[in-house]
Design an enzyme around this catalytic site. Sequence first.
Site, short mmCIF file in Angstrom:
data_model
loop_
_atom_site.label_atom_id
_atom_site.label_comp_id
_atom_site.label_asym_id
_atom_site.label_seq_id
_atom_site.Cartn_x
_atom_site.Cartn_y
_atom_site.Cartn_z
N CYS A 187 0.79 -1.24 0.00
CA CYS A 187 0.00 0.00 0.00
C CYS A 187 0.82 1.29 0.00
CB CYS A 187 -0.95 -0.01 1.19
SG CYS A 187 -2.22 -1.27 1.02
N ARG A 218 5.62 -7.93 -0.31
CA ARG A 218 5.58 -6.99 -1.43
C ARG A 218 6.31 -5.70 -1.04
NH1 ARG A 218 -0.79 -7.42 -3.04
NH2 ARG A 218 -1.01 -7.77 -0.81
P1 NAD Z 1 -4.29 -8.88 -3.83
O1 NAD Z 1 -3.40 -8.63 -4.98
O2 NAD Z 1 -3.80 -9.60 -2.62
O3 NAD Z 1 -5.59 -9.68 -4.35
C1 NAD Z 1 -6.30 -9.36 -5.51
C2 NAD Z 1 -7.13 -10.58 -5.93
O4 NAD Z 1 -7.97 -10.21 -7.03
C3 NAD Z 1 -6.27 -11.75 -6.42
O5 NAD Z 1 -6.64 -12.93 -5.71
C4 NAD Z 1 -6.64 -11.88 -7.92
O6 NAD Z 1 -6.60 -13.22 -8.38
C5 NAD Z 1 -8.06 -11.32 -7.92
N1 NAD Z 1 -8.53 -10.86 -9.24
C6 NAD Z 1 -7.88 -10.14 -10.18
N2 NAD Z 1 -8.68 -9.92 -11.25
C7 NAD Z 1 -9.88 -10.49 -10.98
C8 NAD Z 1 -11.12 -10.61 -11.67
N3 NAD Z 1 -11.30 -10.07 -12.90
N4 NAD Z 1 -12.14 -11.28 -11.09
C9 NAD Z 1 -11.97 -11.85 -9.87
N5 NAD Z 1 -10.81 -11.77 -9.15
C10 NAD Z 1 -9.78 -11.10 -9.69
O7 NAD Z 1 -4.87 -7.46 -3.42
P2 NAD Z 1 -5.10 -6.82 -1.95
O8 NAD Z 1 -3.82 -6.68 -1.23
O9 NAD Z 1 -6.24 -7.50 -1.30
O10 NAD Z 1 -5.54 -5.35 -2.40
C11 NAD Z 1 -6.73 -5.11 -3.11
C12 NAD Z 1 -6.96 -3.62 -3.17
O11 NAD Z 1 -7.17 -3.11 -1.84
C13 NAD Z 1 -5.80 -2.81 -3.73
O12 NAD Z 1 -6.30 -1.71 -4.43
C14 NAD Z 1 -5.07 -2.34 -2.48
O13 NAD Z 1 -4.35 -1.16 -2.69
C15 NAD Z 1 -6.20 -2.10 -1.52
N6 NAD Z 1 -5.85 -2.24 -0.11
C16 NAD Z 1 -5.01 -3.22 0.31
C17 NAD Z 1 -4.72 -3.34 1.66
C18 NAD Z 1 -3.76 -4.39 2.15
O14 NAD Z 1 -3.35 -4.30 3.31
N7 NAD Z 1 -3.38 -5.37 1.36
C19 NAD Z 1 -5.29 -2.45 2.59
C20 NAD Z 1 -6.18 -1.48 2.13
C21 NAD Z 1 -6.46 -1.37 0.77
#
Ligand code: NAD
Length: 448
Positions: free
Chosen positions: A265, A333
């Site tokens: 993030c 990451r």
């Molecule tokens: P991640 O990369 O861990 O997971 C994303 C998931 O989406 C993956 O499992 C992928 O296979 C799936 N995906 C991709 N395309 C798809 C589709 N067309 N249909 C269905 N599934 C699909 O992501 P994350 O860390 O959970 O982050 C998600 C969002 O939330 C990002 O924008 C991130 O910035 C935000 N965010 C993350 C955190 C954190 O701590 N990780 C906290 C707050 C906000």
Amino acid sequence: MNITIVGTGYVGLVTGTCFANAGNSVICLDVDPEKLKTLSKGEAPFYEPGLSELMTSSIESGNLTFSGEPESAYENADIIFICVGTPTGEDGRCNLSFVMGVADDIANAIGAQKDREVVVVVKSTVPVGTTHAVAARLSKSSVANFCIANNPEFLREGCAIDNFLQPDRIVCGFEDDHAKNTLTELYGPFVGDGRPLLFFDICSSEMVKYASNAMLACKISFINEIATLCERNGANIENVREGMCADNRIGTQFYKSGIGYGGSCFPKDTLAVMEMGDDLDAPCLVNTAVHELNQRQRRWFADRIVKQFGGSLEGKKVAIWGLAFKPQTDDVRDAPSIDIARTLSSFGATISAYDPEASETFLKEFADVHIAPDMYSAIDDVDALVICTEWEEFHAPDFDKMKQHMKEPVVFDGRNLYTMECMQKHDFQYFSVGRPDVVSQPVQDTRE
Ligand code: NAD
């Protein structure tokens, strides 16, 4: 309420599980078949305390299911949360292709259904304007009534369940009453008792997320810049921080000097803010400095280790404690440990490492390390120990045992875990961040 969560990463899986636990019927949709296999067994594909247990009980109650089929996953949804990744692309810009791909999937699956009313919520962190772009994509050639909303997520990996169940605040961006009423009902069990549910316009909601992460990243780079000055002028950053944070206007949280922030993030969100500034002809000078300072901090730390060994690590064995970008997660990451390991290895060091959870994920990024089964085996016969993550078990090690394992009692502490007095008492050479080195000269540490 029937909820479809798109993307089962840290955000999607935690969101889906917590909503299911509150009594909603939740389908989590993902495109990764391997992940879906793991999820269906009630196992989380990543380490997050308490998540697997909550998943299992929600699966058993029938409230939580997983799917790889968009058509059926969207069929009965009252509300859809888009939780897919928004990583920094190769061009340095926020990659919105996953978010837009999901918008197309939704339109294809249910866009032709007349009289259908669905709330589509963008939960992924997205640059201002993206939620409206999703709305435009959905309404193009659709007859269904899509009510768009934005709902940034603030959970912290490592305590994500607690954060979700007891959030500091929930922020929603909306345009019509149906979206507002649906979100109010859904989040009812999670708010109150000083935990506000805030409704704004969509652009402000999108911006809150970036402004929050940018501020937190700023605090880290700020204190690291001050730590660099302390190192040069003989002050001790821990004393400086204590004195500085006693001012209520400054506050005490998050001013922790070290090797900087990582994770999925802060690094990418800081870059996205800079990108927004460039696009709007309003360069974000503070954020640019925050990012550069953060990159400099990890480079400086690795260089310092190399310098201490006279510019070469040929024939040296170095241990790393902590690989995750922070404790209580297996997420590596953009973790500082990756850059540091790469640099040490490029100067000839052999590296052994230990992390309670992140060894497997780390090996996918950098395989040239020997992973040790525990923290003491990792330091067998090493010329130095480097601490990259402040896991609880590293806070109070058996220092005598450490010395028995190590070839040389040399510690480079990127997280300032120990007092200088303690390291001096145990006769270590100790190099930390923003504090005088503990070498052969006596040092004054006024902290306990
Ligand atoms: P991640 O990369 O861990 O997971 C994303 C998931 O989406 C993956 O499992 C992928 O296979 C799936 N995906 C991709 N395309 C798809 C589709 N067309 N249909 C269905 N599934 C699909 O992501 P994350 O860390 O959970 O982050 C998600 C969002 O939330 C990002 O924008 C991130 O910035 C935000 N965010 C993350 C955190 C954190 O701590 N990780 C906290 C707050 C906000």
